[in-house]
Design a protein around this motif. Structure first.
Motif, PDB file in Angstrom:
ATOM      1  N   ASP A  51       1.597   6.640  -6.808  1.00 27.41           N
ATOM      2  CA  ASP A  51       0.435   7.481  -7.131  1.00 27.41           C
ATOM      3  C   ASP A  51       0.764   8.957  -6.939  1.00 27.41           C
ATOM      4  O   ASP A  51       0.341   9.814  -7.732  1.00 27.41           O
ATOM      5  CB  ASP A  51      -0.761   7.104  -6.250  1.00 27.41           C
ATOM      6  CG  ASP A  51      -1.543   5.928  -6.800  1.00 27.41           C
ATOM      7  OD1 ASP A  51      -1.430   5.655  -8.008  1.00 27.41           O
ATOM      8  OD2 ASP A  51      -2.281   5.282  -6.019  1.00 27.41           O
ATOM      9  N   ALA A  52       1.530   9.269  -5.877  1.00 23.55           N
ATOM     10  CA  ALA A  52       1.912  10.654  -5.624  1.00 23.55           C
ATOM     11  C   ALA A  52       2.816  11.179  -6.741  1.00 23.55           C
ATOM     12  O   ALA A  52       2.663  12.324  -7.199  1.00 23.55           O
ATOM     13  CB  ALA A  52       2.622  10.764  -4.279  1.00 23.55           C
ATOM     14  N   ALA A 102       1.083   4.141  -2.838  1.00 24.77           N
ATOM     15  CA  ALA A 102       0.804   5.545  -2.527  1.00 24.77           C
ATOM     16  C   ALA A 102       1.928   6.446  -3.029  1.00 24.77           C
ATOM     17  O   ALA A 102       1.685   7.546  -3.535  1.00 24.77           O
ATOM     18  CB  ALA A 102       0.607   5.714  -1.026  1.00 24.77           C
ATOM     19  N   GLU A 103       3.172   5.993  -2.899  1.00 23.38           N
ATOM     20  CA  GLU A 103       4.298   6.788  -3.373  1.00 23.38           C
ATOM     21  C   GLU A 103       4.263   6.958  -4.888  1.00 23.38           C
ATOM     22  O   GLU A 103       4.503   8.059  -5.416  1.00 23.38           O
ATOM     23  CB  GLU A 103       5.622   6.135  -2.957  1.00 23.38           C
ATOM     24  CG  GLU A 103       5.907   6.223  -1.468  1.00 23.38           C
ATOM     25  CD  GLU A 103       7.297   5.732  -1.118  1.00 23.38           C
ATOM     26  OE1 GLU A 103       8.204   5.843  -1.993  1.00 23.38           O
ATOM     27  OE2 GLU A 103       7.503   5.238   0.007  1.00 23.38           O
ATOM     28  N   THR A 118      -4.730  -5.125  -5.468  1.00 20.63           N
ATOM     29  CA  THR A 118      -4.805  -3.695  -5.175  1.00 20.63           C
ATOM     30  C   THR A 118      -3.985  -2.908  -6.190  1.00 20.63           C
ATOM     31  O   THR A 118      -3.211  -3.482  -6.962  1.00 20.63           O
ATOM     32  CB  THR A 118      -4.254  -3.408  -3.769  1.00 20.63           C
ATOM     33  OG1 THR A 118      -2.865  -3.752  -3.745  1.00 20.63           O
ATOM     34  CG2 THR A 118      -5.004  -4.203  -2.716  1.00 20.63           C
ATOM     35  N   ARG A 119      -4.149  -1.597  -6.143  1.00 24.89           N
ATOM     36  CA  ARG A 119      -3.363  -0.745  -7.027  1.00 24.89           C
ATOM     37  C   ARG A 119      -1.875  -0.911  -6.749  1.00 24.89           C
ATOM     38  O   ARG A 119      -1.060  -0.983  -7.667  1.00 24.89           O
ATOM     39  CB  ARG A 119      -3.783   0.721  -6.837  1.00 24.89           C
ATOM     40  CG  ARG A 119      -3.024   1.710  -7.710  1.00 24.89           C
ATOM     41  CD  ARG A 119      -3.324   1.522  -9.174  1.00 24.89           C
ATOM     42  NE  ARG A 119      -2.762   2.589  -9.976  1.00 24.89           N
ATOM     43  CZ  ARG A 119      -2.818   2.608 -11.299  1.00 24.89           C
ATOM     44  NH1 ARG A 119      -3.400   1.627 -11.961  1.00 24.89           N
ATOM     45  NH2 ARG A 119      -2.294   3.628 -11.965  1.00 24.89           N
ATOM     46  N   GLY A 120      -1.501  -1.000  -5.465  1.00 21.13           N
ATOM     47  CA  GLY A 120      -0.100  -1.193  -5.131  1.00 21.13           C
ATOM     48  C   GLY A 120       0.452  -2.494  -5.666  1.00 21.13           C
ATOM     49  O   GLY A 120       1.575  -2.554  -6.179  1.00 21.13           O
ATOM     50  N   ALA A 180       0.830  -1.211   0.000  1.00 19.03           N
ATOM     51  CA  ALA A 180       0.000   0.000   0.000  1.00 19.03           C
ATOM     52  C   ALA A 180       0.861   1.256   0.000  1.00 19.03           C
ATOM     53  O   ALA A 180       0.567   2.232  -0.705  1.00 19.03           O
ATOM     54  CB  ALA A 180      -0.937  -0.017   1.197  1.00 19.03           C
ATOM     55  N   ALA A 181       1.948   1.245   0.774  1.00 15.93           N
ATOM     56  CA  ALA A 181       2.818   2.416   0.847  1.00 15.93           C
ATOM     57  C   ALA A 181       3.533   2.653  -0.476  1.00 15.93           C
ATOM     58  O   ALA A 181       3.659   3.800  -0.934  1.00 15.93           O
ATOM     59  CB  ALA A 181       3.833   2.229   1.972  1.00 15.93           C
TER      60      ALA A 181
END
Length: 391
Positions: free
Chosen positions: A46-47, A43-44, A291-293, A39-40
């Motif tokens: 995606d950012a 998120a990175e 998941t996206r990650g 997940a992390a």
């Protein structure tokens, strides 16, 4: 045959796992990741994607318009020089210029525009869902087989039809058949006729022959594909040679050589981006609640980069940054070089292999795959070329 060119944010609901549980197991080159780490990482990335999206503007717009002009004027110049005939300097220069135009149109313009990388400009000539390129493959067929089937299901055995293109065995998980003994000849044939093989790819002829795809579907989908193939053949091998009059033969030969050079180049770049020694395959089970990650991790582990300078990257359509392309297929490819450092640093922190190398070193491992997997598994005693990411 039309398919969405944008990938969904996720291919399933996030899996509910404790932080200590292994969400993605280790492979030969990458360590295992927990659900929290996945997940992390997602998120990175995606950012990073969000930062680039927010910064798109005149730089990218000017760049792609310049690419359009380069393709247009090098084609005009190349075809014009070929009309002079067999005069060696003119014929060689015309063939080289036309080959260059076709490569850039294929790699940097057509491929990237059809991914929707420039839809934000709202320019009709750069719309990803309607663009047609100087290629035998119909645009809609490409958007389905490549933008959707390949990018959504990258290297998933049984879902991504680009794994072996229906007849090459490139991974251990693919069943061996006696026909694979001569797949080296098949690979050379595909390389020399790459645009025609890609044109037929979405029709799934191999699945039709196996009885898995009904003839009715083949008949329904074949019309636009064959129409585009005939149009492309007529353009290069009938219309322009006839227009050249007494220079019919040199124009015909120049067009054939230009297409050959383009096909060999694109075959090499595409195969080096997907089928190197460290490229991984995945079972269909990875799609369950992905998941996206996790999708990001699959793109990283299944893709390969090529080292080189600005001219090399331009001629590859920036697909030398294949990892970045698979992570962000609808971002302008000109930005991949800017993003590569951040992507690599993220991979390093999470223990994920950032697969990169020179063209020739990566291509050597592709050839090794083609040779190795032409034989059944029990006959090959070489080290495994790749681990599968299992769930």
């Amino acid at each position: 045959m039309n398919a969405p060119t944008k990938l969904p944010a996720t291919t399933g609901a996030p899996a509910q796992q404790p932080d200590t549980a292994v969400a993605i197991p280790a492979s030969r080159t990458s360590r295992a990741l927990t659900s929290t780490e996945v997940a992390a990482l997602g998120a990175e990335l995606d950012a990073l994607r969000g930062e680039v999206l927010a910064s798109l503007g005149e730089r990218e717009a000017t760049y792609i318009r310049n690419v359009q002009a380069i393709v247009r004027y090098t084609e005009i110049g190349g075809r014009g020089l070929l009309f002079i005939g067999w005069l060696p300097p003119a014929w060689l220069a015309g063939t080289a210029m036309l080959a260059f135009s076709k490569i850039v149109d294929n790699m940097e313009l057509g491929h990237n525009v059809m991914h929707g990388q420039y839809d934000w400009l709202n320019e009709p000539s750069l719309r990803g869902d309607t663009y047609e390129w100087d290629h035998a493959c119909d645009g809609d067929a490409w958007r389905h087989s490549h933008n959707y089937m390949h990018h959504a299901f990258t290297n998933v055995a049984g879902r991504d039809r680009d794994v072996g293109y229906g007849f090459l065995r490139l991974f251990e998980v693919q069943p061996w058949q006696p026909l694979h003994l001569v797949q080296g000849i098949g690979a050379i044939t595909l390389a020399t006729l790459f645009q025609w093989g890609i044109a037929l790819h979405d029709l799934e002829m191999d699945e039709v022959l196996r009885g898995r795809v009904p003839l009715e579907r083949l008949a329904r989908d074949a019309g636009p594909v064959l129409t585009k193939m005939l149009r492309q053949f007529a353009k290069d091998y009938v219309v322009f040679p006839i227009l050249a009059g007494p220079s019919f033969v040199p124009v015909l030969a120049g067009n054939a050589v230009a297409n050959l050079l383009r096909d060999l180049w694109t075959f090499g770049i595409i195969f080096c981006g997907h089928f190197t020694a460290d490229a991984e395959t995945f079972p269909e089970s990875v799609l369950d609640n992905e998941t996206r990650g996790a999708w990001y991790v699959r793109q990283i582990r299944g893709s390969s980069n090529l080292d080189g300078g600005p001219i090399f990257h331009f001629l590859t359509g920036n697909l030398s940054h294949q990892i970045e392309h698979h992570l962000f297929p609808d971002l302008p490819a000109i930005r991949y070089a800017d993003m590569a450092g951040r992507v690599r640093e993220t991979c390093d922190r999470y223990g994920q292999n950032y697969n990169t190398g020179s063209f020739w070193s990566q291509f050597a491992t592709v050839v090794t795959r083609i040779v190795k997997y032409s034989f059944p598994n029990w006959l090959t005693t070489w080290p495994a070329a790749e681990p599968a990411l299992a769930r």
